[in-house]
Design a protein around this motif. Structure first.
Motif, short mmCIF file in Angstrom:
data_model
loop_
_atom_site.label_atom_id
_atom_site.label_comp_id
_atom_site.label_asym_id
_atom_site.label_seq_id
_atom_site.Cartn_x
_atom_site.Cartn_y
_atom_site.Cartn_z
N ILE A 224 40.35 13.37 70.61
CA ILE A 224 38.99 12.91 70.31
C ILE A 224 38.97 12.95 68.61
O ILE A 224 39.29 13.78 68.05
N ASP A 225 38.41 11.66 68.47
CA ASP A 225 38.32 11.50 66.62
C ASP A 225 36.94 11.46 66.39
O ASP A 225 36.12 10.47 66.71
N ASN A 226 36.09 12.45 65.61
CA ASN A 226 34.94 12.67 65.42
C ASN A 226 34.57 11.69 64.22
O ASN A 226 33.16 12.01 63.69
N TYR A 227 35.37 11.21 63.38
CA TYR A 227 35.20 10.36 62.29
C TYR A 227 34.81 11.34 61.35
O TYR A 227 33.81 11.09 60.63
N ASP A 228 35.04 12.58 61.12
CA ASP A 228 34.88 13.60 60.33
C ASP A 228 35.99 13.56 59.33
O ASP A 228 36.10 14.75 58.45
N GLY A 229 36.93 12.98 59.13
CA GLY A 229 37.87 13.35 58.16
C GLY A 229 39.13 13.85 58.65
O GLY A 229 40.14 13.89 57.99
N ASN A 230 39.20 14.50 59.99
CA ASN A 230 40.29 15.18 60.33
C ASN A 230 41.14 14.27 61.39
O ASN A 230 41.99 14.99 61.87
N GLY A 231 40.79 13.20 61.67
CA GLY A 231 41.64 12.37 62.52
C GLY A 231 41.39 12.60 63.90
O GLY A 231 40.50 13.33 64.28
N ALA A 232 42.08 12.16 64.97
CA ALA A 232 42.27 12.55 66.27
C ALA A 232 42.79 13.81 66.37
O ALA A 232 43.96 14.28 66.05
N VAL A 233 41.87 14.69 67.14
CA VAL A 233 42.29 16.04 67.47
C VAL A 233 42.51 16.30 69.04
O VAL A 233 41.87 15.77 69.88
N ASP A 234 43.56 17.22 69.40
CA ASP A 234 43.73 17.46 70.71
C ASP A 234 42.85 18.26 71.34
O ASP A 234 42.78 19.43 70.86
N TYR A 235 42.08 17.80 72.25
CA TYR A 235 41.29 18.62 73.01
C TYR A 235 41.95 19.00 74.44
O TYR A 235 41.12 19.36 75.32
N THR A 236 43.04 18.54 74.52
CA THR A 236 43.72 18.96 76.21
C THR A 236 43.59 20.27 76.79
O THR A 236 43.26 20.58 77.59
N SER A 237 43.69 21.49 75.69
CA SER A 237 43.61 22.83 76.02
C SER A 237 42.10 23.07 76.50
O SER A 237 41.84 24.10 77.16
N SER A 238 41.04 22.14 76.27
CA SER A 238 39.75 22.26 76.51
C SER A 238 39.45 21.88 77.68
O SER A 238 38.15 22.04 77.92
N ILE A 239 39.99 21.16 78.14
CA ILE A 239 39.55 20.61 79.67
C ILE A 239 39.39 21.78 80.65
O ILE A 239 40.09 22.62 80.95
N VAL A 240 38.30 21.67 81.35
CA VAL A 240 37.90 22.73 82.55
C VAL A 240 38.42 22.24 83.85
O VAL A 240 38.18 21.19 84.16
N ALA A 241 39.46 22.92 84.18
CA ALA A 241 40.21 22.53 85.40
C ALA A 241 39.32 22.49 86.66
O ALA A 241 39.86 21.71 87.62
N GLY A 242 38.37 23.22 86.77
CA GLY A 242 37.45 23.37 87.97
C GLY A 242 36.53 22.16 88.11
O GLY A 242 35.88 21.95 89.07
N ARG A 243 36.51 21.57 87.22
CA ARG A 243 35.58 20.17 87.09
C ARG A 243 36.07 18.95 87.26
O ARG A 243 37.14 18.62 86.91
N PRO A 244 35.46 18.06 87.76
CA PRO A 244 36.17 16.79 88.05
C PRO A 244 36.58 16.19 86.73
O PRO A 244 35.65 15.83 85.89
N PHE A 245 37.65 15.27 86.73
CA PHE A 245 38.05 14.60 85.53
C PHE A 245 38.40 13.12 86.23
O PHE A 245 39.39 12.80 86.99
N ARG A 246 37.58 11.96 85.75
CA ARG A 246 37.73 10.88 86.55
C ARG A 246 37.45 9.63 85.46
O ARG A 246 36.83 9.75 84.36
N ILE A 247 38.36 8.82 85.73
CA ILE A 247 38.53 7.50 84.96
C ILE A 247 38.08 6.43 86.18
O ILE A 247 39.06 6.26 86.95
N VAL A 248 37.03 5.75 85.82
CA VAL A 248 36.53 4.85 86.69
C VAL A 248 36.82 3.42 86.13
O VAL A 248 36.12 3.01 85.06
N ARG A 249 37.36 2.59 86.90
CA ARG A 249 37.28 1.09 86.58
C ARG A 249 36.72 0.22 87.47
O ARG A 249 36.96 0.45 88.75
N ARG A 250 35.90 -0.58 87.07
CA ARG A 250 35.28 -1.43 88.08
C ARG A 250 35.36 -2.94 87.60
O ARG A 250 35.44 -3.17 86.38
N LEU A 251 35.13 -3.92 88.52
CA LEU A 251 35.37 -5.25 88.39
C LEU A 251 34.29 -5.72 87.50
O LEU A 251 33.15 -5.53 87.83
N ASN A 252 34.57 -6.17 86.32
CA ASN A 252 33.60 -6.90 85.53
C ASN A 252 32.66 -5.95 84.65
O ASN A 252 31.21 -6.37 84.50
#
Length: 94
Positions: A5-33
């Motif tokens: 995630i890049d918050n545009y605060d001058g730090n560039g893209a920061v890795d948040y992988t270790s912050s993902i909560v494993a017990g909650r859903p992680f979804r990428i949804v693609r729909r037509l149009n």
């Protein structure tokens, strides 16, 4: 999987992988149009900044193939999860 995630605060893209909560859903949804959406729950460490609205987010697999790129459309929602050793714990719904 790697989420940055890049918050545009001058730090560039920061890795948040270790912050993902494993017990909650992680979804990428693609729909037509319609725009693709990504939903996840983060529990950022004290050293990581809270993601802000319009921050750029990228999700890639272990080989570096981009699965999702976009922006955080709204302020991340905070929900009290309880108390930890350092005080109240608030996961972020992004």
């Amino acid at each position: 999987m790697k989420i940055t995630i890049d918050n545009y605060d001058g730090n560039g893209a920061v890795d948040y992988t270790s912050s993902i909560v494993a017990g909650r859903p992680f979804r990428i949804v693609r729909r037509l149009n319609q725009s693709a959406t990504c939903e996840c729950t983060l529990l950022p460490a004290a050293s990581l900044a809270t993601p802000v609205r319009n921050a750029r987010i990228t999700v890639a697999d272990d080989q570096g193939v981009l699965l999702f790129t976009g922006y955080i459309a709204a302020e991340p929602a905070l929900e009290l999860a309880g108390n930890g050793t350092t005080g109240a714990v608030y996961p972020l719904f992004v």
